[in-house]
Design a protein around this motif. Structure first.
Motif, PDB file in Angstrom:
ATOM      1  N   ALA A 179       1.922   0.946   4.643  1.00  0.00           N
ATOM      2  CA  ALA A 179       2.633   1.893   3.907  1.00  0.00           C
ATOM      3  C   ALA A 179       2.365   1.823   2.347  1.00  0.00           C
ATOM      4  O   ALA A 179       2.833   2.806   1.699  1.00  0.00           O
ATOM      5  CB  ALA A 179       4.103   1.364   4.189  1.00  0.00           C
ATOM      6  N   ASP A 180       2.078   0.454   1.898  1.00  0.00           N
ATOM      7  CA  ASP A 180       1.752   0.381   0.519  1.00  0.00           C
ATOM      8  C   ASP A 180       0.068   0.313   0.076  1.00  0.00           C
ATOM      9  O   ASP A 180      -0.056  -0.115  -0.930  1.00  0.00           O
ATOM     10  CB  ASP A 180       2.307  -0.843  -0.114  1.00  0.00           C
ATOM     11  CG  ASP A 180       3.999  -0.822   0.007  1.00  0.00           C
ATOM     12  OD1 ASP A 180       4.545   0.330   0.003  1.00  0.00           O
ATOM     13  OD2 ASP A 180       4.516  -1.834   0.205  1.00  0.00           O
ATOM     14  N   ASP A 181      -0.655   0.823   1.128  1.00  0.00           N
ATOM     15  CA  ASP A 181      -2.006   0.967   0.855  1.00  0.00           C
ATOM     16  C   ASP A 181      -2.201   2.079  -0.412  1.00  0.00           C
ATOM     17  O   ASP A 181      -1.573   2.911  -0.704  1.00  0.00           O
ATOM     18  CB  ASP A 181      -2.707   1.770   2.074  1.00  0.00           C
ATOM     19  CG  ASP A 181      -3.003   0.430   3.107  1.00  0.00           C
ATOM     20  OD1 ASP A 181      -2.933  -0.737   2.895  1.00  0.00           O
ATOM     21  OD2 ASP A 181      -3.329   0.861   4.350  1.00  0.00           O
ATOM     22  N   VAL A 182      -3.332   1.294  -1.045  1.00  0.00           N
ATOM     23  CA  VAL A 182      -3.794   2.260  -2.359  1.00  0.00           C
ATOM     24  C   VAL A 182      -4.896   3.248  -1.656  1.00  0.00           C
ATOM     25  O   VAL A 182      -5.689   2.451  -1.431  1.00  0.00           O
ATOM     26  CB  VAL A 182      -4.262   1.715  -3.547  1.00  0.00           C
ATOM     27  CG1 VAL A 182      -4.465   2.459  -4.585  1.00  0.00           C
ATOM     28  CG2 VAL A 182      -2.943   0.657  -3.874  1.00  0.00           C
ATOM     29  N   LEU A 183      -4.708   4.453  -1.592  1.00  0.00           N
ATOM     30  CA  LEU A 183      -5.583   5.303  -0.987  1.00  0.00           C
ATOM     31  C   LEU A 183      -6.733   5.738  -1.959  1.00  0.00           C
ATOM     32  O   LEU A 183      -6.204   6.465  -2.905  1.00  0.00           O
ATOM     33  CB  LEU A 183      -5.068   6.351  -0.079  1.00  0.00           C
ATOM     34  CG  LEU A 183      -4.330   5.890   1.111  1.00  0.00           C
ATOM     35  CD1 LEU A 183      -3.474   7.148   1.618  1.00  0.00           C
ATOM     36  CD2 LEU A 183      -4.840   5.008   1.974  1.00  0.00           C
ATOM     37  N   TRP A 184      -8.060   6.105  -1.447  1.00  0.00           N
ATOM     38  CA  TRP A 184      -8.864   6.576  -2.311  1.00  0.00           C
ATOM     39  C   TRP A 184      -8.604   8.108  -2.343  1.00  0.00           C
ATOM     40  O   TRP A 184      -8.530   8.692  -1.376  1.00  0.00           O
ATOM     41  CB  TRP A 184     -10.320   6.542  -1.869  1.00  0.00           C
ATOM     42  CG  TRP A 184     -11.384   7.056  -2.409  1.00  0.00           C
ATOM     43  CD1 TRP A 184     -11.724   7.340  -3.803  1.00  0.00           C
ATOM     44  CD2 TRP A 184     -12.542   7.881  -1.721  1.00  0.00           C
ATOM     45  NE1 TRP A 184     -12.854   8.033  -3.819  1.00  0.00           N
ATOM     46  CE2 TRP A 184     -13.422   8.254  -2.615  1.00  0.00           C
ATOM     47  CE3 TRP A 184     -12.833   7.985  -0.410  1.00  0.00           C
ATOM     48  CZ2 TRP A 184     -14.391   9.055  -2.288  1.00  0.00           C
ATOM     49  CZ3 TRP A 184     -13.775   8.528   0.006  1.00  0.00           C
ATOM     50  CH2 TRP A 184     -14.731   9.178  -1.006  1.00  0.00           C
ATOM     51  N   VAL A 185      -8.966   8.705  -3.400  1.00  0.00           N
ATOM     52  CA  VAL A 185      -8.774  10.257  -3.597  1.00  0.00           C
ATOM     53  C   VAL A 185      -9.995  10.768  -4.149  1.00  0.00           C
ATOM     54  O   VAL A 185     -10.208  10.622  -5.416  1.00  0.00           O
ATOM     55  CB  VAL A 185      -7.359  10.565  -4.498  1.00  0.00           C
ATOM     56  CG1 VAL A 185      -7.487  12.153  -4.694  1.00  0.00           C
ATOM     57  CG2 VAL A 185      -6.235  10.077  -3.976  1.00  0.00           C
ATOM     58  N   PRO A 186     -10.923  11.226  -3.291  1.00  0.00           N
ATOM     59  CA  PRO A 186     -12.204  11.748  -3.596  1.00  0.00           C
ATOM     60  C   PRO A 186     -12.157  12.732  -4.771  1.00  0.00           C
ATOM     61  O   PRO A 186     -11.367  13.484  -4.600  1.00  0.00           O
ATOM     62  CB  PRO A 186     -12.567  12.314  -2.547  1.00  0.00           C
ATOM     63  CG  PRO A 186     -11.820  11.714  -1.293  1.00  0.00           C
ATOM     64  CD  PRO A 186     -10.393  11.596  -1.849  1.00  0.00           C
ATOM     65  N   GLY A 187     -12.776  12.503  -5.869  1.00  0.00           N
ATOM     66  CA  GLY A 187     -12.975  13.417  -7.075  1.00  0.00           C
ATOM     67  C   GLY A 187     -11.576  13.345  -7.889  1.00  0.00           C
ATOM     68  O   GLY A 187     -11.688  14.264  -8.706  1.00  0.00           O
ATOM     69  N   ALA A 188     -10.835  12.619  -7.753  1.00  0.00           N
ATOM     70  CA  ALA A 188      -9.527  12.563  -8.288  1.00  0.00           C
ATOM     71  C   ALA A 188      -9.608  12.522 -10.145  1.00  0.00           C
ATOM     72  O   ALA A 188      -8.883  13.050 -10.646  1.00  0.00           O
ATOM     73  CB  ALA A 188      -8.818  11.333  -8.254  1.00  0.00           C
ATOM     74  N   ASN A 189     -10.720  11.878 -10.368  1.00  0.00           N
ATOM     75  CA  ASN A 189     -10.422  11.820 -11.981  1.00  0.00           C
ATOM     76  C   ASN A 189     -11.890  12.560 -12.623  1.00  0.00           C
ATOM     77  O   ASN A 189     -12.282  12.469 -13.627  1.00  0.00           O
ATOM     78  CB  ASN A 189     -11.032  10.493 -12.326  1.00  0.00           C
ATOM     79  CG  ASN A 189      -9.758   9.527 -11.769  1.00  0.00           C
ATOM     80  OD1 ASN A 189      -8.580   9.888 -11.937  1.00  0.00           O
ATOM     81  ND2 ASN A 189     -10.146   8.582 -10.988  1.00  0.00           N
ATOM     82  N   ARG A 190     -12.105  13.706 -12.099  1.00  0.00           N
ATOM     83  CA  ARG A 190     -13.168  14.704 -12.442  1.00  0.00           C
ATOM     84  C   ARG A 190     -12.585  15.473 -13.529  1.00  0.00           C
ATOM     85  O   ARG A 190     -11.501  15.869 -13.846  1.00  0.00           O
ATOM     86  CB  ARG A 190     -13.797  15.728 -11.604  1.00  0.00           C
ATOM     87  CG  ARG A 190     -14.600  14.906 -10.290  1.00  0.00           C
ATOM     88  CD  ARG A 190     -15.130  15.837  -9.591  1.00  0.00           C
ATOM     89  NE  ARG A 190     -15.981  14.980  -8.685  1.00  0.00           N
ATOM     90  CZ  ARG A 190     -16.496  15.715  -7.414  1.00  0.00           C
ATOM     91  NH1 ARG A 190     -16.425  16.889  -7.499  1.00  0.00           N
ATOM     92  NH2 ARG A 190     -17.432  14.964  -6.701  1.00  0.00           N
TER      93      ARG A 190
END
Length: 190
Positions: A179-190
């Motif tokens: 529930a508290d996993d930090v998920l990767w968001v592809p390309g989130a900082n482009r």
């Protein structure tokens, strides 16, 4: 049983160390690097256990003991000459226990929808660090096994592979069962 009366021996001052069978190897030798990285994984688990309790902590304690077995296995290459003692080896039941623990821990965790970034709780972050060190130990063990002059037991390789899987699942469990996993968001900082 191991008995240590003196901590320093001066025998390694020339850059060599003794394997369990007494043969001297460079401290930069791939076999020494491999069991040293297994030891590093174990030290990471010591830090993880500052943040765990209950069943997960018990599983980690068993793994820490297994990692000393694995280090002994790797520090005692098979020899055509009989040794004056029975060398300690990783056995199938240790791998099977890890598999059961993976299944037990993973049962409460929902499937992933993205890759997990190391983080969340302190225990989870430390478990992910231990996982990456374990993967390095596995890569070193595979390289050692690929050397035609060296032998690494298949069970030792299997154990390292399962251990990194366990540490991943345990990292998710330490994040409130995912529930508290930090998920990767592809390309989130482009």
């Amino acid at each position: 049983m191991v008995k240590l009366n003196k901590i320093y021996t001066r025998t390694g001052d020339n850059g060599t160390t003794a394997l369990a069978d007494g043969q001297r190897r460079s401290k930069a030798d791939l076999r020494v690097e491999t069991y040293g990285t297994v030891d590093e994984t174990n030290a990471c688990l010591g830090l993880v256990r500052l943040h765990t309790s209950g069943a997960l902590d018990g599983m980690l304690g068993a793994i820490q003991n297994d990692l000393f077995d694995l280090g002994a296995d790797l520090a005692t290459p098979p020899s055509p000459e009989p040794l004056p003692y029975e060398p300690l080896r990783i056995v199938a039941s240790q791998v099977e226990r890890l598999e059961r623990d993976i299944d037990a821990v993973n049962a409460a965790i929902p499937p992933l929808k993205s890759f997990v970034l190391p983080g969340g709780s302190p225990a989870s972050a430390a478990l992910h660090l231990a996982r990456t060190v374990c993967r390095r130990a596995e890569r070193l063990a595979v390289a050692l096994a690929a050397d035609e002059t060296e032998i690494v037991s298949p069970e030792a390789l299997r154990y390292l592979n399962r251990l990194s899987d366990f540490l991943f699942v345990a990292g998710r469990a330490a994040n409130a069962d995912g529930a508290d996993d930090v998920l990767w968001v592809p390309g989130a900082n482009r």
